[in-house]
Design an enzyme around this catalytic site. Structure first.
Site, PDB file in Angstrom:
ATOM      1  N   LYS A 139       0.882  -1.349   0.022  1.00  0.00           N
ATOM      2  CA  LYS A 139       0.090  -0.153   0.036  1.00  0.00           C
ATOM      3  C   LYS A 139       0.916   1.317  -0.053  1.00  0.00           C
ATOM      4  O   LYS A 139       1.827   1.489   0.678  1.00  0.00           O
ATOM      5  CB  LYS A 139      -0.828  -0.082   1.086  1.00  0.00           C
ATOM      6  CG  LYS A 139      -2.435  -0.747   1.196  1.00  0.00           C
ATOM      7  CD  LYS A 139      -3.105  -0.725   2.272  1.00  0.00           C
ATOM      8  CE  LYS A 139      -4.249  -1.571   2.371  1.00  0.00           C
ATOM      9  NZ  LYS A 139      -5.110  -1.087   3.361  1.00  0.00           N
ATOM     10  N   GLU A 181       0.677  -1.055  16.256  1.00  0.00           N
ATOM     11  CA  GLU A 181       0.314  -1.914  14.956  1.00  0.00           C
ATOM     12  C   GLU A 181       0.878  -3.190  15.371  1.00  0.00           C
ATOM     13  O   GLU A 181       0.032  -4.288  14.819  1.00  0.00           O
ATOM     14  CB  GLU A 181       1.068  -1.604  13.929  1.00  0.00           C
ATOM     15  CG  GLU A 181       0.867  -0.059  13.416  1.00  0.00           C
ATOM     16  CD  GLU A 181      -0.494   0.129  12.647  1.00  0.00           C
ATOM     17  OE1 GLU A 181      -1.187  -0.760  12.623  1.00  0.00           O
ATOM     18  OE2 GLU A 181      -0.739   1.244  11.898  1.00  0.00           O
ATOM     19  N   LYS A 223       1.315 -10.470   8.810  1.00  0.00           N
ATOM     20  CA  LYS A 223       1.047  -9.560   7.491  1.00  0.00           C
ATOM     21  C   LYS A 223       1.040 -10.459   6.228  1.00  0.00           C
ATOM     22  O   LYS A 223       0.237  -9.953   5.441  1.00  0.00           O
ATOM     23  CB  LYS A 223       1.720  -8.202   7.409  1.00  0.00           C
ATOM     24  CG  LYS A 223       1.340  -7.209   6.500  1.00  0.00           C
ATOM     25  CD  LYS A 223       1.192  -5.804   6.973  1.00  0.00           C
ATOM     26  CE  LYS A 223       0.567  -4.970   5.786  1.00  0.00           C
ATOM     27  NZ  LYS A 223       0.625  -3.773   5.851  1.00  0.00           N
ATOM     28  N   GLU A 233      -7.227  -6.108  -0.832  1.00  0.00           N
ATOM     29  CA  GLU A 233      -8.218  -5.861   0.473  1.00  0.00           C
ATOM     30  C   GLU A 233      -9.516  -5.912  -0.211  1.00  0.00           C
ATOM     31  O   GLU A 233     -10.559  -5.095  -0.259  1.00  0.00           O
ATOM     32  CB  GLU A 233      -8.089  -4.295   0.700  1.00  0.00           C
ATOM     33  CG  GLU A 233      -8.702  -3.890   2.202  1.00  0.00           C
ATOM     34  CD  GLU A 233      -8.406  -2.959   2.978  1.00  0.00           C
ATOM     35  OE1 GLU A 233      -7.054  -2.671   2.889  1.00  0.00           O
ATOM     36  OE2 GLU A 233      -9.463  -2.210   3.189  1.00  0.00           O
ATOM     37  N   ARG A 237      -8.047  -8.749   4.163  1.00  0.00           N
ATOM     38  CA  ARG A 237      -6.809  -7.595   4.598  1.00  0.00           C
ATOM     39  C   ARG A 237      -7.429  -6.505   5.338  1.00  0.00           C
ATOM     40  O   ARG A 237      -6.845  -5.772   6.134  1.00  0.00           O
ATOM     41  CB  ARG A 237      -6.386  -7.103   3.131  1.00  0.00           C
ATOM     42  CG  ARG A 237      -5.016  -6.259   3.477  1.00  0.00           C
ATOM     43  CD  ARG A 237      -4.339  -5.828   2.389  1.00  0.00           C
ATOM     44  NE  ARG A 237      -3.130  -4.950   2.707  1.00  0.00           N
ATOM     45  CZ  ARG A 237      -2.168  -4.758   1.845  1.00  0.00           C
ATOM     46  NH1 ARG A 237      -2.130  -5.484   0.972  1.00  0.00           N
ATOM     47  NH2 ARG A 237      -1.538  -3.885   2.407  1.00  0.00           N
ATOM     48  N   HIS A 244      -8.388   1.837  12.601  1.00  0.00           N
ATOM     49  CA  HIS A 244      -7.908   2.837  11.696  1.00  0.00           C
ATOM     50  C   HIS A 244      -8.861   3.710  11.093  1.00  0.00           C
ATOM     51  O   HIS A 244      -8.646   4.799  10.915  1.00  0.00           O
ATOM     52  CB  HIS A 244      -7.334   2.153  10.522  1.00  0.00           C
ATOM     53  CG  HIS A 244      -5.804   1.493  10.660  1.00  0.00           C
ATOM     54  ND1 HIS A 244      -5.453   0.741  11.658  1.00  0.00           N
ATOM     55  CD2 HIS A 244      -4.733   1.870  10.264  1.00  0.00           C
ATOM     56  CE1 HIS A 244      -4.365   0.257  11.668  1.00  0.00           C
ATOM     57  NE2 HIS A 244      -3.840   1.096  10.723  1.00  0.00           N
ATOM     58  N   HIS A 248      -7.811   7.164  11.537  1.00  0.00           N
ATOM     59  CA  HIS A 248      -7.744   8.087  10.307  1.00  0.00           C
ATOM     60  C   HIS A 248      -8.456   9.391  10.488  1.00  0.00           C
ATOM     61  O   HIS A 248      -7.952  10.394  10.606  1.00  0.00           O
ATOM     62  CB  HIS A 248      -8.044   7.459   9.059  1.00  0.00           C
ATOM     63  CG  HIS A 248      -7.214   6.457   8.719  1.00  0.00           C
ATOM     64  ND1 HIS A 248      -7.347   5.972   7.650  1.00  0.00           N
ATOM     65  CD2 HIS A 248      -5.828   6.186   8.971  1.00  0.00           C
ATOM     66  CE1 HIS A 248      -6.314   4.916   7.656  1.00  0.00           C
ATOM     67  NE2 HIS A 248      -5.332   5.274   8.210  1.00  0.00           N
ATOM     68  N   HIS A 261       0.342   8.222  13.703  1.00  0.00           N
ATOM     69  CA  HIS A 261      -0.470   7.358  13.441  1.00  0.00           C
ATOM     70  C   HIS A 261      -0.603   6.294  14.347  1.00  0.00           C
ATOM     71  O   HIS A 261      -1.979   5.940  14.567  1.00  0.00           O
ATOM     72  CB  HIS A 261       0.203   6.912  12.062  1.00  0.00           C
ATOM     73  CG  HIS A 261      -0.611   5.470  11.460  1.00  0.00           C
ATOM     74  ND1 HIS A 261      -1.940   5.963  10.809  1.00  0.00           N
ATOM     75  CD2 HIS A 261      -0.344   4.332  11.440  1.00  0.00           C
ATOM     76  CE1 HIS A 261      -2.268   4.850  10.300  1.00  0.00           C
ATOM     77  NE2 HIS A 261      -1.442   3.796  10.653  1.00  0.00           N
TER      78      HIS A 261
HETATM   79  P1  NAD Z   1       7.361   8.243  10.152  1.00  0.00           P
HETATM   80  O1  NAD Z   1       7.757   7.726   9.048  1.00  0.00           O
HETATM   81  O2  NAD Z   1       6.928   9.992  10.238  1.00  0.00           O
HETATM   82  O3  NAD Z   1       8.643   8.243  11.390  1.00  0.00           O
HETATM   83  C1  NAD Z   1       8.539   8.802  12.545  1.00  0.00           C
HETATM   84  C2  NAD Z   1       9.607   9.697  12.782  1.00  0.00           C
HETATM   85  O4  NAD Z   1      10.811   8.905  13.116  1.00  0.00           O
HETATM   86  C3  NAD Z   1      10.007  10.819  11.902  1.00  0.00           C
HETATM   87  O5  NAD Z   1      10.104  11.915  12.196  1.00  0.00           O
HETATM   88  C4  NAD Z   1      11.146  10.004  11.057  1.00  0.00           C
HETATM   89  O6  NAD Z   1      12.100  11.072  10.496  1.00  0.00           O
HETATM   90  C5  NAD Z   1      11.974   9.459  12.402  1.00  0.00           C
HETATM   91  N1  NAD Z   1      12.676   8.339  12.041  1.00  0.00           N
HETATM   92  C6  NAD Z   1      12.508   7.362  11.302  1.00  0.00           C
HETATM   93  N2  NAD Z   1      13.536   6.529  11.565  1.00  0.00           N
HETATM   94  C7  NAD Z   1      14.043   6.766  12.388  1.00  0.00           C
HETATM   95  C8  NAD Z   1      15.405   6.135  13.188  1.00  0.00           C
HETATM   96  N3  NAD Z   1      15.878   4.893  12.915  1.00  0.00           N
HETATM   97  N4  NAD Z   1      16.050   7.018  14.166  1.00  0.00           N
HETATM   98  C9  NAD Z   1      15.470   8.041  14.409  1.00  0.00           C
HETATM   99  N5  NAD Z   1      14.484   8.652  13.759  1.00  0.00           N
HETATM  100  C10 NAD Z   1      13.561   7.979  12.917  1.00  0.00           C
HETATM  101  O7  NAD Z   1       6.151   7.696  10.987  1.00  0.00           O
HETATM  102  P2  NAD Z   1       6.018   6.052  10.860  1.00  0.00           P
HETATM  103  O8  NAD Z   1       5.244   5.859  12.314  1.00  0.00           O
HETATM  104  O9  NAD Z   1       7.403   5.100  10.768  1.00  0.00           O
HETATM  105  O10 NAD Z   1       4.946   5.720   9.806  1.00  0.00           O
HETATM  106  C11 NAD Z   1       3.466   6.188   9.964  1.00  0.00           C
HETATM  107  C12 NAD Z   1       3.081   6.305   8.388  1.00  0.00           C
HETATM  108  O11 NAD Z   1       2.799   5.143   7.882  1.00  0.00           O
HETATM  109  C13 NAD Z   1       1.682   7.155   8.398  1.00  0.00           C
HETATM  110  O12 NAD Z   1       1.780   8.210   7.117  1.00  0.00           O
HETATM  111  C14 NAD Z   1       0.906   5.830   8.068  1.00  0.00           C
HETATM  112  O13 NAD Z   1      -0.397   6.286   7.264  1.00  0.00           O
HETATM  113  C15 NAD Z   1       1.662   4.801   7.227  1.00  0.00           C
HETATM  114  N6  NAD Z   1       1.175   3.678   7.214  1.00  0.00           N
HETATM  115  C16 NAD Z   1       1.280   2.800   6.044  1.00  0.00           C
HETATM  116  C17 NAD Z   1       0.847   1.694   6.147  1.00  0.00           C
HETATM  117  C18 NAD Z   1       0.938   0.711   4.822  1.00  0.00           C
HETATM  118  O14 NAD Z   1       0.473  -0.503   4.871  1.00  0.00           O
HETATM  119  N7  NAD Z   1       1.739   1.396   3.885  1.00  0.00           N
HETATM  120  C19 NAD Z   1       0.756   0.823   7.304  1.00  0.00           C
HETATM  121  C20 NAD Z   1       0.839   1.593   8.509  1.00  0.00           C
HETATM  122  C21 NAD Z   1       1.020   3.004   8.564  1.00  0.00           C
HETATM  123  N1  GLY Z   2      -2.070  -1.211   7.194  1.00  0.00           N
HETATM  124  C1  GLY Z   2      -2.821  -1.861   6.449  1.00  0.00           C
HETATM  125  C2  GLY Z   2      -2.625  -2.699   5.419  1.00  0.00           C
HETATM  126  O1  GLY Z   2      -1.449  -2.727   5.072  1.00  0.00           O
HETATM  127  O2  GLY Z   2      -3.509  -3.177   4.712  1.00  0.00           O
END
Ligand code: NAD
Ligand code: GLY
Length: 358
Positions: A139, A181, A223, A233, A237, A244, A248, A261
């Protein structure tokens, strides 16, 4: 290094999990076609970009550094990736590398899905949340002011390289958000994993390497199996979206970046537990047991009270988990058992929204 395989026919790929994998020569480079563009942000670049470029060895590689934060997960910032690729004449045989958390992973994946109608990309997740969830399953996308993740595509990476070593620099609050998560998987599908999390939560909060590796591996396995069964989905899924639809709405209503998130998902799970209880799907003991684990992980178990029921409903109605105009919710039948429903008594949902707004 442990490897979980995700079997999607021609779109199958490995999820490598271990320590110091970014620096491991050959591992990353082995998945790159002719040229690599590393996409990262201004926080992660000083920490891991040099190691990543060094690991690419002789592969011709460039990088693009985006501003950091959920509020930059939008079409304007996405365009910076396309500009970097076009300015350097990257063709279809390039590979994008997402070095970062879920924001970088989702944006890089979407750039890869659409650049020259689709190029390869590799996920190198550096947050717990990205390692257990967003880097796996394909995704990709960006936010719109009117809704979270509303613009995007399904596009599977060619590999996921989850380097546990990167979690050492992760902020405490981000680690806890990632645990939301992880806990979600126990709730929706695996009561043994939920029990394991109850026993190992302190080790996970203390960043114990063995416990963290186990949590990442088990999460990726769950997953992978769900995505294999329902890549686009159409069915199960959707269970991965527990909490969420509420979450969201919290993220969008509060303005992206204020609630993480994972924090919004945790409050959303608490709300889903409440609705499931009101519908008599779970008993009070199960609801309290669920809340307790989230609370022990230092996660919120209520949304911000200023979001009114009407605001929740407006954002929830726009969420992708809406089926023919009806809000779809992931409801719990027990710890480790859940289902998707658009056909539930909406009075229970309204009672949940009133309860948390009060
Ligand atoms: P993020 O990507 O914003 O990272 C969180 C923070 O940590 C940021 O400030 C980043 O710069 C920092 N960071 C990252 N790695 C680091 C490290 N190793 N050391 C220090 N700082 C670090 O947030 P997240 O929680 O990783 O991801 C949230 C996003 O993921 C949301 O946009 C959400 O919608 C998306 N998401 C997508 C899916 C999917 O299936 N595609 C699933 C769940 C969440
Ligand atoms: N995080 C939800 C999905 O990957 O389907």
């Amino acid at each position: 290094m442990q490897t979980v395989h995700i079997d999607l026919g021609l779109r199958s790929y490995p999820i490598h999990i271990g320590s110091d994998l970014i620096a491991q020569r050959g591992l990353l480079a082995g998945h790159v076609r002719d040229r690599a563009m590393v996409v990262t942000n201004e926080t992660i670049a000083p920490l891991y970009l040099d190691h990543t470029m060094a690991a690419l060895g002789n592969v011709p590689s460039s990088s693009v550094i985006l501003p950091d934060g959920e509020s930059f997960k939008n079409l304007d910032v996405l365009n910076l990736i396309f500009t970097a690729l076009l300015a350097e004449n990257f063709d279809r045989n390039c590979t994008l590398i997402a070095l970062g958390g879920g924001v970088i992973g989702d944006m890089t994946g979407f750039a890869a899905a659409s650049y020259q109608r689709g190029v390869d990309f590799i996920q190198v997740p550096t947050t717990l949340l990205a390692q257990v969830d967003s880097s796996v399953g394909g995704k990709t996308g960006v936010n719109h002011a009117l809704g979270k993740n509303m613009i995007g595509a399904f596009h599977q990476p060619v590999a996921v390289i989850a380097d546990m070593h990167t979690l050492a620099t992760l902020d405490e609050r981000e680690l806890r958000a990632g645990l939301a998560e992880v806990i979600k998987y126990g709730f929706i599908i695996d009561s043994d994993f939920f029990t394991w999390l109850e026993a190992n939560l302190e080790a996970l909060l203390a960043r114990d390497a063995e416990a963290t590796g186990e949590a990442v591996r088990r999460s990726c396995e769950i997953k992978a199996r769900v995505v294999e069964a329902d890549e686009r989905e159409h069915g199960m899924r959707a269970l991965l979206n527990l909490g969420h639809t509420f979450g969201h709405a919290i993220e969008a209503a509060m303005g992206y970046g204020h609630w993480l998130h994972g924090e919004a998902v945790s409050a959303g799970i608490a709300m889903a537990l409440d609705t499931s209880r009101r519908l008599s799907l779970i008993d009070e003991e199960t609801r309290v047991r669920g809340l307790k684990l989230l609370e022990r992980a230092g996660l919120p178990i209520a949304p911000p009270p200023q979001i009114s029921p009407d605001t929740f409903l407006q954002f929830m109605a726009r969420d992708k988990k809406v089926d023919a105009g009806s809000i779809r919710l992931i409801l719990l039948d027990d710890i480790g058992r859940s289902h998707v429903s658009a056909d539930f008594d909406h009075a229970a949902l309204h009672a949940t929204l009133q309860h948390f707004a009060a």
